[in-house]
Write an enzyme that holds these catalytic residues in place. Sequence first.
Site, PDB file in Angstrom:
ATOM      1  N   ASP A   1       0.865  -1.174   0.000  1.00  0.00           N
ATOM      2  CA  ASP A   1       0.000   0.000   0.000  1.00  0.00           C
ATOM      3  C   ASP A   1       0.907   1.230   0.000  1.00  0.00           C
ATOM      4  O   ASP A   1       2.063   1.158   0.438  1.00  0.00           O
ATOM      5  CB  ASP A   1      -0.890  -0.034   1.252  1.00  0.00           C
ATOM      6  CG  ASP A   1      -1.611   1.271   1.491  1.00  0.00           C
ATOM      7  OD1 ASP A   1      -2.338   1.710   0.584  1.00  0.00           O
ATOM      8  OD2 ASP A   1      -1.442   1.851   2.580  1.00  0.00           O
TER       9      ASP A   1
ATOM     10  N   ASP B   1      -0.194   5.059   0.727  1.00  0.00           N
ATOM     11  CA  ASP B   1      -0.446   6.135   1.688  1.00  0.00           C
ATOM     12  C   ASP B   1      -0.246   5.681   3.128  1.00  0.00           C
ATOM     13  O   ASP B   1      -0.909   4.770   3.609  1.00  0.00           O
ATOM     14  CB  ASP B   1      -1.867   6.666   1.526  1.00  0.00           C
ATOM     15  CG  ASP B   1      -2.095   7.313   0.170  1.00  0.00           C
ATOM     16  OD1 ASP B   1      -1.107   7.599  -0.528  1.00  0.00           O
ATOM     17  OD2 ASP B   1      -3.270   7.527  -0.191  1.00  0.00           O
TER      18      ASP B   1
END
Length: 315
Positions: free
Chosen positions: A68, A70
């Site tokens: 991922d 963010d």
Amino acid sequence: MAALGWLTPRRRSATARSVLAGEASAEAARKSEQELQESYEQEQAQARDAEEPPFPVEGDDKAAAFFDLDNTVMQGAAIFHFGRGLYKRKFFQRRELTRFAWQQAWFRLAGVEDPEHMQDARDSALSIVKGHRVSELMSIGEEIYDEYMAERIWPGTRALAQAHLDAGQKVWLVTAAPVEIATVIARRLGLTGALGTVAESVDGIYTGKLVGEPLHGPAKAEAVRALAGAENLDLARCAAYSDSHNDIPMLSLVGHPYAINPDSKLRKHARERDWRLRDYRTGRKAAKVGIPAAAGVGALAGGTAAAIAVHRRRR
């Protein structure tokens, strides 16, 4: 007996200072317990790493890693940093920047994704880039990475990604951010590539619409599953890394899930399932109250104050 009167507590009402002292004491106790728990988790992780076979496994071409973006690879949200860069280049007005700044402040304060804020940010970005060429945004993305994103890469997570690369494995970003931004970041970090939200374009020009839906939650898991099939990967031998409980579907898909800088829901879920945890935030409280430098936007102050007030009410 009168002489012992001083031993008997006197009944008196709590003053504002005594209430403050009590609340401070309770907060200190809670924080101490949290820090001890996190320290214990780190020690357990180190002990487990020492006991288990080396991972990632060098030369395992059936394995890959999915990260991922963010708050896992990068502090903050990529789309908000991208918005700041577009504002600097006069793609939109101060009013839109204030909204981007407010959303980024909330993301940093709460430490979790707010679906409404994220959707609003994506809608804003789509309307802003409508009519622009894809090649133009890719070129600008390179500049924005250097201006706002490069210094926000978590060194610890970057080292994890590099370990997979050094082992001869492919490493992919998986993010709800536009695939063009994600691709720029992946290339600059030396990663294999990126899975991201796809904005529709015709003849190389953005239409202002999405292809399907944002790559978020279960959609990330489907993207990883599809890529694994195309790449002939064994998901049981793959790893995935995220900070958000929204990515539990993706993390549950692989044999080696990691919770990185986890939000409270993911931390609880990871503990229950004995997933590995890594927290690279040097001060979790400081990270929650930190706000982005919005390049001289005075309107950010009001939005940040509102975000702090909302955060306090929800605590």
